[in-house]
Write a protein that holds these residues in place. Sequence first.
Motif, PDB file in Angstrom:
ATOM      1  N   ALA A  83      11.956   2.489  10.303  1.00 28.31           N
ATOM      2  CA  ALA A  83      12.673   1.364  10.916  1.00 28.31           C
ATOM      3  C   ALA A  83      12.105   0.990  12.278  1.00 28.31           C
ATOM      4  CB  ALA A  83      14.160   1.707  11.047  1.00 28.31           C
ATOM      5  N   SER A  84      11.123   1.753  12.750  1.00 29.48           N
ATOM      6  CA  SER A  84      10.555   1.478  14.075  1.00 29.48           C
ATOM      7  C   SER A  84       9.903   0.101  14.126  1.00 29.48           C
ATOM      8  CB  SER A  84       9.507   2.538  14.433  1.00 29.48           C
ATOM      9  OG  SER A  84      10.073   3.829  14.444  1.00 29.48           O
ATOM     10  N   PRO A  85      10.091  -0.653  15.210  1.00 30.71           N
ATOM     11  CA  PRO A  85       9.439  -1.964  15.332  1.00 30.71           C
ATOM     12  C   PRO A  85       7.928  -1.799  15.488  1.00 30.71           C
ATOM     13  CG  PRO A  85      10.540  -1.364  17.389  1.00 30.71           C
ATOM     14  CD  PRO A  85      10.952  -0.344  16.382  1.00 30.71           C
ATOM     15  N   GLY A  86       7.202  -2.789  14.989  1.00 26.18           N
ATOM     16  CA  GLY A  86       5.744  -2.772  15.118  1.00 26.18           C
ATOM     17  C   GLY A  86       5.070  -1.766  14.201  1.00 26.18           C
ATOM     18  N   LEU A  87       5.733  -1.396  13.101  1.00 27.13           N
ATOM     19  CA  LEU A  87       5.178  -0.428  12.164  1.00 27.13           C
ATOM     20  C   LEU A  87       3.831  -0.909  11.624  1.00 27.13           C
ATOM     21  CD1 LEU A  87       6.359   2.256  10.865  1.00 27.13           C
ATOM     22  CD2 LEU A  87       6.790   0.843   8.847  1.00 27.13           C
ATOM     23  N   ARG A  88       2.838  -0.038  11.670  1.00 23.88           N
ATOM     24  CA  ARG A  88       1.502  -0.378  11.164  1.00 23.88           C
ATOM     25  C   ARG A  88       1.389   0.111   9.718  1.00 23.88           C
ATOM     26  NH1 ARG A  88      -1.689   2.902  15.553  1.00 23.88           N
ATOM     27  NH2 ARG A  88       0.015   4.284  14.884  1.00 23.88           N
ATOM     28  N   VAL A  89       1.267  -0.851   8.786  1.00 26.57           N
ATOM     29  CA  VAL A  89       1.280  -0.530   7.355  1.00 26.57           C
ATOM     30  C   VAL A  89      -0.081  -0.837   6.750  1.00 26.57           C
ATOM     31  CG1 VAL A  89       2.351  -0.986   5.128  1.00 26.57           C
ATOM     32  CG2 VAL A  89       3.747  -1.023   7.209  1.00 26.57           C
ATOM     33  N   ALA A  90      -0.716   0.178   6.192  1.00 28.06           N
ATOM     34  CA  ALA A  90      -2.010  -0.021   5.520  1.00 28.06           C
ATOM     35  C   ALA A  90      -1.763  -0.655   4.152  1.00 28.06           C
ATOM     36  CB  ALA A  90      -2.728   1.315   5.355  1.00 28.06           C
ATOM     37  N   VAL A  91      -2.586  -1.639   3.792  1.00 29.04           N
ATOM     38  CA  VAL A  91      -2.456  -2.311   2.499  1.00 29.04           C
ATOM     39  C   VAL A  91      -3.843  -2.546   1.918  1.00 29.04           C
ATOM     40  CG1 VAL A  91      -2.348  -4.594   3.605  1.00 29.04           C
ATOM     41  CG2 VAL A  91      -1.494  -4.289   1.259  1.00 29.04           C
ATOM     42  N   ARG A 118      -5.640  -4.816  -0.336  1.00 28.51           N
ATOM     43  CA  ARG A 118      -5.438  -6.127  -0.958  1.00 28.51           C
ATOM     44  C   ARG A 118      -6.319  -6.334  -2.186  1.00 28.51           C
ATOM     45  NH1 ARG A 118      -1.732  -8.642   1.941  1.00 28.51           N
ATOM     46  NH2 ARG A 118      -1.601  -8.293   4.192  1.00 28.51           N
ATOM     47  N   SER A 119      -7.203  -5.392  -2.466  1.00 32.71           N
ATOM     48  CA  SER A 119      -7.953  -5.497  -3.723  1.00 32.71           C
ATOM     49  C   SER A 119      -7.064  -5.129  -4.907  1.00 32.71           C
ATOM     50  CB  SER A 119      -9.184  -4.591  -3.703  1.00 32.71           C
ATOM     51  OG  SER A 119      -8.808  -3.227  -3.832  1.00 32.71           O
ATOM     52  N   SER A 120      -5.939  -4.467  -4.619  1.00 36.69           N
ATOM     53  CA  SER A 120      -4.992  -4.085  -5.655  1.00 36.69           C
ATOM     54  C   SER A 120      -3.772  -4.990  -5.570  1.00 36.69           C
ATOM     55  CB  SER A 120      -4.560  -2.623  -5.495  1.00 36.69           C
ATOM     56  OG  SER A 120      -3.463  -2.349  -6.345  1.00 36.69           O
ATOM     57  N   GLU A 121      -3.631  -5.865  -6.564  1.00 40.54           N
ATOM     58  CA  GLU A 121      -2.481  -6.758  -6.588  1.00 40.54           C
ATOM     59  C   GLU A 121      -1.180  -5.972  -6.656  1.00 40.54           C
ATOM     60  OE1 GLU A 121      -0.822 -10.393  -9.383  1.00 40.54           O
ATOM     61  OE2 GLU A 121      -2.973 -10.076  -9.124  1.00 40.54           O
ATOM     62  N   ASP A 122      -1.178  -4.879  -7.393  1.00 38.84           N
ATOM     63  CA  ASP A 122       0.021  -4.053  -7.531  1.00 38.84           C
ATOM     64  C   ASP A 122       0.472  -3.510  -6.185  1.00 38.84           C
ATOM     65  OD1 ASP A 122      -0.443  -4.484 -10.168  1.00 38.84           O
ATOM     66  OD2 ASP A 122      -1.067  -2.457 -10.643  1.00 38.84           O
ATOM     67  N   GLU A 135      -5.487  -3.894   6.853  1.00 33.68           N
ATOM     68  CA  GLU A 135      -6.200  -3.950   5.581  1.00 33.68           C
ATOM     69  C   GLU A 135      -7.154  -2.766   5.471  1.00 33.68           C
ATOM     70  OE1 GLU A 135      -7.774  -7.576   4.205  1.00 33.68           O
ATOM     71  OE2 GLU A 135      -6.233  -8.812   5.158  1.00 33.68           O
ATOM     72  N   SER A 136      -7.073  -2.082   4.332  1.00 27.77           N
ATOM     73  CA  SER A 136      -7.901  -0.894   4.134  1.00 27.77           C
ATOM     74  C   SER A 136      -8.070  -0.653   2.645  1.00 27.77           C
ATOM     75  CB  SER A 136      -7.235   0.329   4.774  1.00 27.77           C
ATOM     76  OG  SER A 136      -6.017   0.623   4.112  1.00 27.77           O
ATOM     77  N   SER A 137      -8.924   0.276   2.291  1.00 27.96           N
ATOM     78  CA  SER A 137      -9.047   0.706   0.900  1.00 27.96           C
ATOM     79  C   SER A 137      -8.461   2.112   0.791  1.00 27.96           C
ATOM     80  CB  SER A 137     -10.508   0.723   0.449  1.00 27.96           C
ATOM     81  OG  SER A 137     -11.163   1.871   0.953  1.00 27.96           O
ATOM     82  N   TYR A 138      -8.193   2.530  -0.431  1.00 28.61           N
ATOM     83  CA  TYR A 138      -7.627   3.860  -0.624  1.00 28.61           C
ATOM     84  C   TYR A 138      -8.546   4.941  -0.077  1.00 28.61           C
ATOM     85  CZ  TYR A 138     -10.876   4.700  -4.469  1.00 28.61           C
ATOM     86  OH  TYR A 138     -12.012   4.879  -5.211  1.00 28.61           O
ATOM     87  N   MET A 139      -9.861   4.660  -0.022  1.00 31.81           N
ATOM     88  CA  MET A 139     -10.813   5.649   0.457  1.00 31.81           C
ATOM     89  C   MET A 139     -10.668   5.897   1.961  1.00 31.81           C
ATOM     90  SD  MET A 139     -14.151   4.358  -1.704  1.00 31.81           S
ATOM     91  CE  MET A 139     -15.198   5.664  -1.096  1.00 31.81           C
ATOM     92  N   GLN A 140     -10.047   4.957   2.666  1.00 33.71           N
ATOM     93  CA  GLN A 140      -9.916   5.072   4.119  1.00 33.71           C
ATOM     94  C   GLN A 140      -8.584   5.672   4.553  1.00 33.71           C
ATOM     95  OE1 GLN A 140     -10.420   0.819   4.709  1.00 33.71           O
ATOM     96  NE2 GLN A 140     -12.451   1.125   5.600  1.00 33.71           N
ATOM     97  N   LEU A 141      -7.616   5.790   3.630  1.00 35.95           N
ATOM     98  CA  LEU A 141      -6.260   6.154   4.029  1.00 35.95           C
ATOM     99  C   LEU A 141      -6.192   7.489   4.770  1.00 35.95           C
ATOM    100  CD1 LEU A 141      -3.848   5.088   1.156  1.00 35.95           C
ATOM    101  CD2 LEU A 141      -3.966   4.200   3.485  1.00 35.95           C
ATOM    102  N   SER A 172       2.105   3.474   4.312  1.00 32.34           N
ATOM    103  CA  SER A 172       1.424   2.742   3.255  1.00 32.34           C
ATOM    104  C   SER A 172       2.160   2.999   1.948  1.00 32.34           C
ATOM    105  CB  SER A 172      -0.035   3.197   3.125  1.00 32.34           C
ATOM    106  OG  SER A 172      -0.710   2.430   2.134  1.00 32.34           O
ATOM    107  N   VAL A 173       2.059   2.067   1.015  1.00 29.69           N
ATOM    108  CA  VAL A 173       2.559   2.282  -0.333  1.00 29.69           C
ATOM    109  C   VAL A 173       1.374   2.724  -1.170  1.00 29.69           C
ATOM    110  CG1 VAL A 173       3.568   1.209  -2.378  1.00 29.69           C
ATOM    111  CG2 VAL A 173       4.417   0.598  -0.109  1.00 29.69           C
ATOM    112  N   TRP A 174       1.550   3.844  -1.908  1.00 29.20           N
ATOM    113  CA  TRP A 174       0.392   4.351  -2.642  1.00 29.20           C
ATOM    114  C   TRP A 174       0.817   5.081  -3.903  1.00 29.20           C
ATOM    115  CZ3 TRP A 174      -3.973   2.470  -2.860  1.00 29.20           C
ATOM    116  CH2 TRP A 174      -5.041   3.144  -3.442  1.00 29.20           C
ATOM    117  N   ASN A 175      -0.177   5.360  -4.720  1.00 26.06           N
ATOM    118  CA  ASN A 175      -0.028   6.081  -5.965  1.00 26.06           C
ATOM    119  C   ASN A 175       0.200   7.565  -5.648  1.00 26.06           C
ATOM    120  OD1 ASN A 175      -0.426   7.406  -8.387  1.00 26.06           O
ATOM    121  ND2 ASN A 175      -2.496   6.653  -8.723  1.00 26.06           N
ATOM    122  N   LEU A 176       1.360   8.093  -6.004  1.00 27.79           N
ATOM    123  CA  LEU A 176       1.684   9.469  -5.657  1.00 27.79           C
ATOM    124  C   LEU A 176       0.858  10.488  -6.430  1.00 27.79           C
ATOM    125  CD1 LEU A 176       5.563   9.343  -5.211  1.00 27.79           C
ATOM    126  CD2 LEU A 176       3.755   9.064  -3.509  1.00 27.79           C
TER     127      LEU A 176
END
Length: 312
Positions: free
Chosen positions: A186-194, A196-200, A219-225, A237-241
Amino acid sequence: MNGIDERLLTRNGLAARQLAVSLLDHEEDTRLPRLRDLADELGVGNGTVQAAFHLLEEAGAIKTVARGHLGTFLVHADRAILWRLAGLGTLLAAMPLPYSRRYEGLATGLRAAFEQAGAPFAVTFMRGAHSRVSALLEGKVDLVVLSRFAADRLMAEHSLELVADLGPATYVGAHGVLVRGGVDLASPGLRVAVDRSSEDLELLAERMFAGRADVRWVESSYMQLRDLFARGEVDASVWNLDEVQGRMGDGVDALPLDGEITRELSLRNSCAAIVGRAGVTRTLSVVRKALDIGLVTTIQDEVLRGERIPSY
């Protein structure tokens, strides 16, 4: 070329190729369509169909038997020979990069299922659903593997056709939210990795943080997370568990997705879908017939449990 191959270039041979495609749809010990019906389907005469049957039997592709008033039955079919004579060639499927055991299991299952069906099969790997669909539309590949959610969206936009839905947990096990240790979502200014090559993943992230104008997208790729979390450059980030355990390092927590809509989208994203180009209906029909979905999922499960070595 041998004698059979040379005769396949004749009028009767071309009919034999068409007939081979049709016979790939038939199970052994089933009654074949009437001769005149096949002639109408292929646009040739009865004699040409009879000659086509003779060529296929000579090639060892089929064996038929006449059972009086019951009709003619297909008693044996060598699908590998039928596939070759039909001129369908090697099926090339584009899949996501095999960074998870689940994807490796899926690729292994697909190869085994097509090999069992006698269909030459090869797989190539491409990052991003849009990249895979572009390759399909350009004729560079014959099939693509996507999440069912991405498949539905892209089929609405392009001339594509669903070949098969392999069911829940065949594409990913589950999605979740990765959070850097000590960070409040809930913190303001949350930095969220996404990615965008994955529509899902892009849509899931947008749904997860809907209404949050304060979110800063990275913007990032899964390889950078892993590195981004380790350097403190992203908070979530939202990711494949499937890929979280042991890969994100210490200090990253995995939380379930929030909200009914997000959970429903995640469920649809968990299903693997196989998609082909619309307009090649006969070929896709043959692929559907050849594909033993139960075998694919059984082998995928064996790979996930460590009972089978991935081979694709």
